[in-house]
Write an enzyme that holds these catalytic residues in place. Structure first.
Site, PDB file in Angstrom:
ATOM      1  N   MET A  16       0.843  -1.204   0.000  1.00 54.03           N
ATOM      2  CA  MET A  16       0.000   0.000   0.000  1.00 54.03           C
ATOM      3  C   MET A  16       0.872   1.247   0.000  1.00 54.03           C
ATOM      4  SD  MET A  16      -3.122  -1.027   2.582  1.00 54.03           S
ATOM      5  CE  MET A  16      -2.117  -1.973   3.714  1.00 54.03           C
ATOM      6  N   CYS A  98      -2.834  -1.673 -10.318  1.00 49.88           N
ATOM      7  CA  CYS A  98      -3.118  -0.280  -9.945  1.00 49.88           C
ATOM      8  C   CYS A  98      -3.740   0.464 -11.127  1.00 49.88           C
ATOM      9  CB  CYS A  98      -1.835   0.416  -9.492  1.00 49.88           C
ATOM     10  SG  CYS A  98      -2.145   2.135  -9.063  1.00 49.88           S
TER      11      CYS A  98
HETATM   12  C1  LIG Z   1      -3.666   3.403   0.433  1.00 51.55           C
HETATM   13  C2  LIG Z   1      -3.554   2.247  -0.531  1.00 51.55           C
HETATM   14  C3  LIG Z   1      -2.432   2.125  -1.306  1.00 51.55           C
HETATM   15  C4  LIG Z   1      -2.294   1.031  -2.190  1.00 51.55           C
HETATM   16  N1  LIG Z   1      -1.122   0.888  -2.887  1.00 51.55           N
HETATM   17  C5  LIG Z   1      -0.917  -0.244  -3.618  1.00 51.55           C
HETATM   18  C6  LIG Z   1       0.337  -0.521  -4.221  1.00 51.55           C
HETATM   19  O1  LIG Z   1       1.313   0.225  -4.082  1.00 51.55           O
HETATM   20  N2  LIG Z   1       0.443  -1.657  -4.950  1.00 51.55           N
HETATM   21  C7  LIG Z   1      -0.605  -2.535  -5.119  1.00 51.55           C
HETATM   22  O2  LIG Z   1      -0.465  -3.556  -5.782  1.00 51.55           O
HETATM   23  N3  LIG Z   1      -1.789  -2.293  -4.558  1.00 51.55           N
HETATM   24  C8  LIG Z   1      -1.964  -1.199  -3.794  1.00 51.55           C
HETATM   25  N4  LIG Z   1      -3.153  -1.010  -3.144  1.00 51.55           N
HETATM   26  C9  LIG Z   1      -4.196  -2.056  -3.228  1.00 51.55           C
HETATM   27  C10 LIG Z   1      -4.010  -3.072  -2.091  1.00 51.55           C
HETATM   28  O3  LIG Z   1      -2.772  -3.748  -2.220  1.00 51.55           O
HETATM   29  C11 LIG Z   1      -5.150  -4.105  -2.097  1.00 51.55           C
HETATM   30  O4  LIG Z   1      -5.126  -4.800  -3.321  1.00 51.55           O
HETATM   31  C12 LIG Z   1      -6.509  -3.464  -1.918  1.00 51.55           C
HETATM   32  O5  LIG Z   1      -6.488  -2.497  -0.883  1.00 51.55           O
HETATM   33  C13 LIG Z   1      -7.587  -4.506  -1.629  1.00 51.55           C
HETATM   34  O6  LIG Z   1      -7.320  -5.188  -0.433  1.00 51.55           O
HETATM   35  P1  LIG Z   1      -8.086  -4.820   0.953  1.00 51.55           P
HETATM   36  O7  LIG Z   1      -9.549  -4.798   0.643  1.00 51.55           O
HETATM   37  O8  LIG Z   1      -7.690  -5.896   1.907  1.00 51.55           O
HETATM   38  O9  LIG Z   1      -7.604  -3.450   1.356  1.00 51.55           O
HETATM   39  C14 LIG Z   1      -3.323   0.079  -2.296  1.00 51.55           C
HETATM   40  C15 LIG Z   1      -4.469   0.220  -1.506  1.00 51.55           C
HETATM   41  C16 LIG Z   1      -4.585   1.282  -0.621  1.00 51.55           C
HETATM   42  C17 LIG Z   1      -5.827   1.388   0.243  1.00 51.55           C
END
Ligand SMILES: Cc1cc2nc3c(=O)[nH]c(=O)nc-3n(C[C@H](O)[C@H](O)[C@H](O)COP(=O)(O)O)c2cc1C
Length: 334
Positions: A16, A98
């Site tokens: 993230m 992303c």
């Molecule tokens: C603040 C934020 C930053 C993120 N940055 C990335 C990242 O750098 N690379 C990536 O693959 N996904 C990124 N994501 C997506 C997360 O890795 C993840 O796939 C997504 O939040 C869904 O999972 P969750 O519902 O458990 O949060 C980001 C998500 C958030 C909320």
């Protein structure tokens, strides 16, 4: 012969941006020895030409640790894979999920789902450049494409290029019309798509991601997939990791919040001497008291005192005392 090292990915913390930096990962590791950790996404050009110490360095305690990279130039990706290996990372992961405009403009992230051949070339060149596992994190579709056959053939191309581990964020990406935040909430979760990919490809390691917030959900997903990846619910409530350690890994003697805070203070002490600003570490602890008595006071105290540029170490110590008192108050009330 498979020369790649075996990594346990039963539960991982999602990459993230602006969240899972090295300080956050150190903090999370104080609560869990068993989860796999991922860096924020680093663009290939930054990793190659940027201040490598600042961007890529980490504490040994953070391991096992994956570097997530964003890019679509196979030579650059190969170079970063080698850098990751040389720096001791345990895995290199390519970001194919992303959807942000900036990321699309640079031709990496979710828009690469439209170009499976290019992705396969990139993966192949990374696999040939290093001995650590090369993994991919992708969505289950994009725009109007959310079809099993498309996703499966994309995965098979990547498999043929040398990847065996796939992290599937179980919602499609909308490449236009939604902000990055909306893209994490509006497209509907489709866990069945991920389960079906695992069913069709039992020899691949399939990690499911998206919207997982409870141990019961983790247990359910583990019936159909090899692992789960969790992002927001761990960042917002880091002590959830203790529940995961207890319930998923059967770890005994987990640290209390007070013990976590004490260990973080030792780290803070060392880091401040090296020039790290207190708030760069403490900002990740906003959720430490999530759901507990006093959590509001803790958050208020942090936002009043820690986000200022002149935050100093003495303030951090003072805050830690408040945490410890909160912990005692919590224990007394339960
Ligand atoms: C603040 C934020 C930053 C993120 N940055 C990335 C990242 O750098 N690379 C990536 O693959 N996904 C990124 N994501 C997506 C997360 O890795 C993840 O796939 C997504 O939040 C869904 O999972 P969750 O519902 O458990 O949060 C980001 C998500 C958030 C909320």
């Amino acid at each position: 012969m498979d020369t790649k090292k075996k990594i346990i990915r039963k539960v991982s913390v999602a990459p993230m941006m602006d969240c899972t930096d090295r300080h956050d990962r150190f903090f999370l590791r104080l609560m869990s020895k068993n989860v796999m950790l991922y860096s924020e996404m680093v663009a290939t050009k930054s990793a190659i030409h940027g201040d490598r110490k600042k961007i890529l360095s980490y504490s040994p305690e953070e391991k096992p640790l994956a570097l997530q990279v964003g890019g679509s130039d196979k030579n650059e990706l190969a170079e970063v894979a080698k850098i990751a290996e040389d720096m001791g990372y345990d895995e290199i992961n390519i970001n194919l999920g992303c959807p942000s405009k900036k990321v699309q403009k640079n031709k990496f992230g979710a828009c690469l789902m439209k170009e499976p051949e290019l992705v396969a070339e990139c993966i192949n060149s990374m696999v040939n450049a290093c001995k650590i596992p090369v993994t991919a994190k992708t969505r289950i579709g994009f725009d109007n494409t959310e079809e099993f056959d498309y996703l499966n053939s994309f995965i098979l191309k990547m498999r043929d290029a040398g990847t065996k581990t796939f992290i599937l964020h179980a919602r499609k990406a909308m490449l236009s019309g939604l902000s990055p935040k909306q893209n994490l909430n509006i497209p509907k979760l489709n866990y069945d798509m991920v389960y079906n990919i695992k069913k069709e490809n039992p020899n691949l390691e399939i990690i499911i991601n998206g919207g997982i917030t409870k141990v019961s959900e983790i247990n359910n997903h583990l019936k159909f997939c090899d692992g789960v990846m969790i992002g927001r619910s761990i960042y917002q409530n880091p002590y959830f990791l203790i529940e995961i350690e207890k319930e998923i890994f059967q770890t005994l003697n987990n640290p209390s919040r007070e013990q976590v805070a004490e260990k973080l203070l030792e780290y803070l002490d060392k880091e401040v001497k090296l020039g790290t600003k207190v708030n760069h570490i403490m900002r990740h602890t906003v959720g430490l008291y999530h759901g507990q008595i006093g959590s509001k006071d803790w958050k208020r105290y942090l936002s009043d005192n820690m986000m200022a540029r002149d935050s100093d170490f003495q303030k951090a110590k003072h805050i830690m005392k408040i945490v410890q008192n909160n912990e005692k108050a919590n224990q007394a009330s339960t």
